[in-house]
Motif scaffolding. Structure first.
Motif, short mmCIF file in Angstrom:
data_model
loop_
_atom_site.label_atom_id
_atom_site.label_comp_id
_atom_site.label_asym_id
_atom_site.label_seq_id
_atom_site.Cartn_x
_atom_site.Cartn_y
_atom_site.Cartn_z
N ALA A 171 0.72 -1.10 0.05
CA ALA A 171 -0.10 0.16 -0.05
C ALA A 171 0.77 1.21 -0.10
O ALA A 171 0.42 2.35 -0.38
N ARG A 172 1.95 1.25 0.45
CA ARG A 172 2.87 2.26 0.51
C ARG A 172 3.91 2.27 -0.56
O ARG A 172 4.66 3.38 -0.68
N GLY A 173 4.30 1.24 -1.31
CA GLY A 173 4.93 1.20 -2.39
C GLY A 173 6.45 0.99 -2.14
O GLY A 173 7.25 1.04 -2.93
N HIS A 174 6.60 0.66 -0.92
CA HIS A 174 8.15 0.37 -0.64
C HIS A 174 8.13 -0.53 0.81
O HIS A 174 7.20 -0.65 1.64
N GLY A 175 9.24 -1.10 0.83
CA GLY A 175 9.46 -1.93 2.08
C GLY A 175 10.47 -3.01 2.18
O GLY A 175 11.09 -3.48 0.91
N HIS A 176 11.19 -3.42 3.08
CA HIS A 176 12.17 -4.58 3.26
C HIS A 176 11.76 -5.45 4.20
O HIS A 176 11.56 -5.39 5.37
N ILE A 177 11.74 -6.86 3.71
CA ILE A 177 11.44 -7.98 4.53
C ILE A 177 12.55 -8.98 4.50
O ILE A 177 13.34 -9.29 3.47
N ALA A 178 13.01 -9.59 5.56
CA ALA A 178 13.87 -10.63 5.63
C ALA A 178 13.59 -11.96 6.28
O ALA A 178 12.79 -11.66 7.14
N ILE A 179 13.36 -13.02 5.71
CA ILE A 179 12.96 -14.27 6.07
C ILE A 179 14.16 -15.20 6.75
O ILE A 179 14.98 -15.38 5.90
N VAL A 180 14.15 -15.67 8.01
CA VAL A 180 15.29 -16.56 8.53
C VAL A 180 14.94 -17.88 8.14
O VAL A 180 13.91 -18.45 8.75
N SER A 181 15.64 -18.48 7.34
CA SER A 181 15.77 -19.80 7.08
C SER A 181 16.73 -20.69 7.75
O SER A 181 16.98 -20.47 8.89
N GLY A 182 17.62 -21.36 7.05
CA GLY A 182 18.72 -22.05 7.51
C GLY A 182 19.62 -22.65 6.65
O GLY A 182 18.91 -23.44 5.62
N ALA A 183 21.09 -23.15 7.03
CA ALA A 183 21.63 -24.01 6.18
C ALA A 183 21.06 -25.37 6.04
O ALA A 183 21.31 -26.20 5.20
N ALA A 184 20.29 -25.85 7.22
CA ALA A 184 19.59 -26.97 7.12
C ALA A 184 18.77 -27.53 6.12
O ALA A 184 18.52 -28.32 5.74
N GLY A 185 18.41 -26.32 5.41
CA GLY A 185 17.41 -26.44 4.41
C GLY A 185 17.95 -26.65 2.99
O GLY A 185 17.48 -27.03 2.07
N TYR A 186 19.49 -26.74 3.00
CA TYR A 186 20.11 -27.14 1.86
C TYR A 186 20.07 -28.51 1.55
O TYR A 186 20.36 -28.95 0.08
N GLY A 187 20.22 -29.44 2.62
CA GLY A 187 20.03 -30.69 2.17
C GLY A 187 19.71 -31.73 3.66
O GLY A 187 19.96 -31.24 4.90
N GLY A 188 19.18 -32.83 3.49
CA GLY A 188 18.86 -33.54 4.50
C GLY A 188 20.03 -34.28 5.46
O GLY A 188 21.08 -34.54 5.07
N LEU A 189 19.60 -34.11 6.73
CA LEU A 189 20.80 -34.44 7.77
C LEU A 189 19.90 -35.51 8.81
O LEU A 189 18.75 -35.15 9.04
N PRO A 190 20.47 -36.23 9.53
CA PRO A 190 20.02 -37.31 10.40
C PRO A 190 19.31 -36.23 11.62
O PRO A 190 19.98 -35.03 12.04
N GLY A 191 18.12 -36.73 11.79
CA GLY A 191 17.65 -35.85 13.03
C GLY A 191 16.87 -34.60 12.61
O GLY A 191 16.18 -34.00 13.38
N ASN A 192 16.99 -34.33 11.17
CA ASN A 192 16.51 -32.96 10.74
C ASN A 192 15.35 -32.94 9.84
O ASN A 192 14.89 -32.23 9.15
N ALA A 193 14.50 -34.33 9.87
CA ALA A 193 13.33 -34.45 8.93
C ALA A 193 12.52 -33.46 8.93
O ALA A 193 11.90 -33.00 7.94
N ALA A 194 12.16 -32.89 10.24
CA ALA A 194 10.93 -31.70 10.34
C ALA A 194 11.76 -30.62 10.28
O ALA A 194 11.16 -29.63 9.29
#
Length: 280
Positions: A134-157
């Motif tokens: 509505a204002r025509g500008h803004g800045h958003i940052a989403i925190v994901s993580g390196a765990a999202g690059y590939g599967g690791l034991p214990g990290n299924a969820a």
């Protein structure tokens, strides 16, 4: 209700998951850098303590809320709009880390992980984008993580939620830029945060939450889409995904044996039922 504009140098920022860990450290750094900062989590007392700590440096605005409740996040954004002014920056850090073993699966671990880590981001993203559009500008940052690059034991969820956030941010980047909203993706590697066990990885090379916040601040000032740190662990994680699966899984097995994390079976139920805490 009258609208009060912030007089801070950079405007108004919103940080979720700000009661502890990386979110808390980031909120403090943003205040010291000239922002007025809205902080959100379910732990009111910790947010008030943060507000008092930052009082000498600038303004912290406490707006309690549960990121898993979309109406709660709509309410937070409405309060920002009508009481505090235009939102310049939103950083979504709230998350949970719930270890999952393939030989001892529990539905609650998956449901809770996706409710906080993925739906929690979406619940914040929708009102923030509507406000900024509505204002025509803004800045958003989403925190994901390196765990999202590939599967690791214990990290299924946990890893699955981080992979989902990486894809979400990549998919939205161009669309949001066309309406004046800058989107960045934050992919931390090993960060020590209280109450955040990190399954599947050795602990050597981890950085503190305050160091992570410093990396994020520098990244937010840059032109890069992705903010990733520490460089050694995140670069290794990216390169490992280029390996054939046979080599990849052999490497994962070796790293898992070196892990200094506590046994997953002793932490699973406490993590799954505990409150959301800062995780990467």
């Amino acid at each position: 209700m009258s609208m009060h504009r912030t007089n801070s140098e950079h405007g108004l920022a919103w940080v979720t998951g700000a009661s502890s860990g990386m979110g808390r450290a980031l909120a403090l750094r943003l205040v010291r850098g000239g922002y007025s900062v809205v902080v959100t989590s379910r732990n009111h007392d910790k947010l008030v303590a943060l507000q008092h700590e930052a009082a000498a440096d600038g303004r912290i605005i406490v707006l309690d809320g549960d990121v898993t409740d979309p109406q709660d996040m709509d309410r937070v954004l409405a309060s920002i709009e009508y009481e505090h002014g235009d939102l310049s920056l939103a950083v979504f850090t709230a998350g949970v880390t719930i270890p999952v073993r393939g030989d001892d699966l529990h539905r609650e671990a998956f449901e809770r992980s996706f409710a906080v880590n993925v739906n929690g981001v979406v619940n914040c993203l929708l009102p923030a984008v509507a406000h900024m559009k509505a204002r025509g500008h803004g800045h958003i940052a989403i925190v994901s993580g390196a765990a999202g690059y590939g599967g690791l034991p214990g990290n299924a969820a946990y890893g699955a939620t981080k992979a989902a956030l990486i894809n979400l941010a990549e998919s939205l980047k161009s669309d949001l830029e066309r309406i004046g909203i800058r989107l960045q993706l934050i992919n931390p590697g090993l960060v020590d945060t209280i109450g955040s066990p990190r399954p599947g990885l050795p602990r050597s090379g981890a950085i503190s939450a305050d160091e992570a916040a410093e990396h994020i601040i520098e990244g937010l000032k840059s032109k890069h889409f992705e903010i990733s740190f520490p460089k050694r662990s995140t670069t290794m994680a990216k390169i490992s995904r280029l390996l054939p699966y046979g080599v990849y899984f052999a490497l994962v097995d070796r790293l898992s044996r070196q892990s200094a994390a506590p046994p997953i079976a002793t932490t699973k139920h406490a993590s799954a039922k505990g409150r959301p805490h800062q995780a990467v």
